[in-house]
Write an enzyme that holds these catalytic residues in place. Structure first.
Site, PDB file in Angstrom:
ATOM      1  N   PHE A   1      -5.056   2.319   4.725  1.00  0.00           N
ATOM      2  CA  PHE A   1      -4.090   2.235   6.189  1.00  0.00           C
ATOM      3  C   PHE A   1      -2.856   2.917   5.670  1.00  0.00           C
ATOM      4  CE2 PHE A   1      -5.901  -0.086  10.015  1.00  0.00           C
ATOM      5  CZ  PHE A   1      -7.140  -0.176   9.428  1.00  0.00           C
TER       6      PHE A   1
ATOM      7  N   ASN B   1       6.674  -9.541   4.617  1.00  0.00           N
ATOM      8  CA  ASN B   1       6.912  -8.663   5.544  1.00  0.00           C
ATOM      9  C   ASN B   1       6.027  -9.191   6.974  1.00  0.00           C
ATOM     10  OD1 ASN B   1       3.994  -7.639   5.632  1.00  0.00           O
ATOM     11  ND2 ASN B   1       4.400  -7.041   3.614  1.00  0.00           N
TER      12      ASN B   1
ATOM     13  N   ASP C   1       5.852  -3.541  -1.834  1.00  0.00           N
ATOM     14  CA  ASP C   1       5.934  -2.429  -2.806  1.00  0.00           C
ATOM     15  C   ASP C   1       6.648  -2.868  -4.171  1.00  0.00           C
ATOM     16  OD1 ASP C   1       4.903  -0.145  -1.367  1.00  0.00           O
ATOM     17  OD2 ASP C   1       6.742  -0.137   0.012  1.00  0.00           O
TER      18      ASP C   1
HETATM   19  O1  C5P Z   1       1.690   3.777   0.012  1.00  0.00           O
HETATM   20  P1  C5P Z   1       1.904   2.866   1.315  1.00  0.00           P
HETATM   21  O2  C5P Z   1       2.148   1.258   1.226  1.00  0.00           O
HETATM   22  O3  C5P Z   1       2.320   3.184   2.436  1.00  0.00           O
HETATM   23  O4  C5P Z   1       0.224   2.813   1.573  1.00  0.00           O
HETATM   24  C1  C5P Z   1      -0.490   2.191   2.610  1.00  0.00           C
HETATM   25  C2  C5P Z   1      -1.971   1.576   2.212  1.00  0.00           C
HETATM   26  O5  C5P Z   1      -2.080   1.501   0.642  1.00  0.00           O
HETATM   27  C3  C5P Z   1      -2.625   0.449   2.682  1.00  0.00           C
HETATM   28  O6  C5P Z   1      -4.002   0.782   2.760  1.00  0.00           O
HETATM   29  C4  C5P Z   1      -2.356  -0.412   1.815  1.00  0.00           C
HETATM   30  O7  C5P Z   1      -3.019  -1.830   2.087  1.00  0.00           O
HETATM   31  C5  C5P Z   1      -2.226   0.047   0.454  1.00  0.00           C
HETATM   32  N1  C5P Z   1      -1.222  -0.447  -0.461  1.00  0.00           N
HETATM   33  C6  C5P Z   1      -1.960  -1.227  -1.602  1.00  0.00           C
HETATM   34  N2  C5P Z   1      -1.264  -1.745  -2.559  1.00  0.00           N
HETATM   35  C7  C5P Z   1       0.049  -1.619  -2.636  1.00  0.00           C
HETATM   36  C8  C5P Z   1       0.658  -0.774  -1.556  1.00  0.00           C
HETATM   37  C9  C5P Z   1      -0.271  -0.190  -0.750  1.00  0.00           C
HETATM   38  O8  C5P Z   1      -3.087  -1.464  -1.673  1.00  0.00           O
HETATM   39  N3  C5P Z   1       0.806  -1.800  -3.805  1.00  0.00           N
END
Ligand code: C5P
Length: 408
Positions: A331, A216, A284
């Site tokens: 975040f 990304n 994700d």
């Molecule tokens: O669910 P989303 O991706 O929007 O959440 C964002 C937050 O979750 C950010 O703090 C990101 O660093 C963290 N995150 C994480 N591991 C993932 C997905 C998101 O630590 N697999």
């Protein structure tokens, strides 16, 4: 005059360059406030600055001679511009006008102030102030971003009524905020001494095959800025970073990772920590199975990429480890219903605070991802704070100060 020797400004020397803006009058109060805290202040009053305040009031308040002319023989005999620029612990330009910032960004040295700024070997801080159209102009933003990249520290302008009658960003920061920024700068002992803080930053890369990957646009700038701000307040920082073009910050342990799963194991290894801040834009999904060989292009058929979900590192740190940091911060990049979505995320992930980015914000045509500015709201279980759009460094400093306050 009351000497507050507890201030980190005590015994420090400031070279204050007063630019030609209507807000120059605030510098008179600034000089008094920092001197009360034990700082010595020498001033360069630019020609423009002298249109707004007099050398007499500046020297009366600073208790020092005021410098203004590059080619004054007496000044050069008593104190050359090089010495002037170096016999200070910090150089502050306030108000930093659009013209001054343009000259600084271009390296122009056509008067005492700009010459001292080029000659100095000391950290430089600017407090911009101007009409909001001038501030938002692409040229000013370009110059400002250049200065940030050059390592110049900034005190963000505030929004509100401007002297020209317009309303918007561009007001010189209030004197109290400038004093706080100076105190933070010199706070070397730091309120976060003894704390270990884990910061994730940047994107992750998920292999599709040995040559391709899913990634990304995250630049890592905000996460790195947070790591630096925490270090500046005395914390020991472990920065777990996906691939970025950024230099490793001094005094910070940077652990390089590629994938989300690598990031998770690096986080586990870095525990225990007092605080975890997940700034990384973690992918994700990843491939369910990564083939050993490059996937071949086949006429008429598209490869079916089977994906699986990546581990959620934030949720792991907040809910799934018996070594949970005291404070876990996530975040959330949102484009709409920012606060509602962020609140839902706070509950879902089990973290203590969420910093919600408004990723619809534009930064001179740039998006927040990769840009130098950010507009965030800080969401805790009990409160929501909307912060002004500010350089990522400034957002980082504010978050670091919040974290420090949490522990006091
Ligand atoms: O669910 P989303 O991706 O929007 O959440 C964002 C937050 O979750 C950010 O703090 C990101 O660093 C963290 N995150 C994480 N591991 C993932 C997905 C998101 O630590 N697999």
């Amino acid at each position: 005059m009351i000497l507050k020797t507890t201030s980190s400004l005590a015994g420090k020397r400031l070279l204050l360059i007063i630019g030609g803006g209507i807000a120059a009058y605030k510098c008179l109060d600034l000089i008094r406030r920092v001197r009360e805290r034990g700082m010595t202040v020498r001033c360069i009053l630019t020609r423009g600055g002298a249109e707004f305040i007099t050398p007499l009031s500046v020297s009366a308040l600073s208790g020092e001679k005021v410098y203004s002319d590059l080619f004054s023989l007496t000044d050069e005999v008593e104190m050359g511009h090089i010495r002037l620029s170096r016999e200070a612990d910090l150089v502050l330009v306030a108000p930093a006008t659009a013209d001054m910032m343009a000259k600084m960004a271009a390296g122009i040295a056509d008067n005492l102030a700009t010459t001292a700024l080029l000659a100095t070997d000391k950290p430089v801080m600017i407090a911009p102030s101007m009409n909001s159209h001038m501030w938002n102009h692409a040229a000013t933003q370009r110059n400002f971003n250049q200065l940030v990249q050059d390592g110049i520290r900034t005190i963000a302008p505030a929004s509100g009524d401007l002297a020209c009658g317009e309303v918007g960003p561009g007001r010189l920061a209030e004197v109290g905020d400038m004093v706080a920024a100076l105190e933070n700068f010199f706070d070397v002992t730091g309120p976060l001494v003894g704390k270990h803080i884990l910061v994730t930053a940047g994107p992750t890369r998920e292999a599709i095959d040995p040559v391709r990957y899913i990634a990304n646009h995250s630049s890592g700038k905000q996460g790195y800025a947070i790591a630096r701000a925490l270090r500046n307040l005395g914390a020991r920082v472990s920065l777990i970073s996906g691939p970025t073009a950024l230099e490793a910050p001094d005094g910070i342990e940077r652990i390089h990772i590629d994938s989300a799963r690598d990031m998770l194991s690096a986080c586990k290894k870095a525990l225990p920590a007092d605080v975890a801040i997940c700034v990384a834009a973690v992918a994700d999904w990843r491939m369910k199975n990564v083939p050993d060989q490059k996937i071949k292009k086949q006429d008429g058929s598209l490869p079916a990429l089977q994906l699986t979900e990546n581990p959620d590192i934030l949720e792991f740190l907040a809910r799934k480890t018996d070594r949970r940091p005291d404070l876990v911060i996530g975040f959330a990049a949102e484009t709409e219903n920012i606060q509602d979505n962020a609140r839902a995320k706070l509950a879902r992930k089990g973290c203590d605070w969420i910093v919600a980015n408004d990723v619809s914000t534009r930064d001179g045509g740039q998006s927040v991802m990769g840009g130098d500015h950010n507009r965030v709201s800080l969401i805790t279980e009990s409160a929501i704070e909307d912060w002004e759009q500010a350089p990522k460094d400034e957002v980082a400093r504010r978050l670091a100060r919040k974290i420090a306050t949490h522990f006091t």
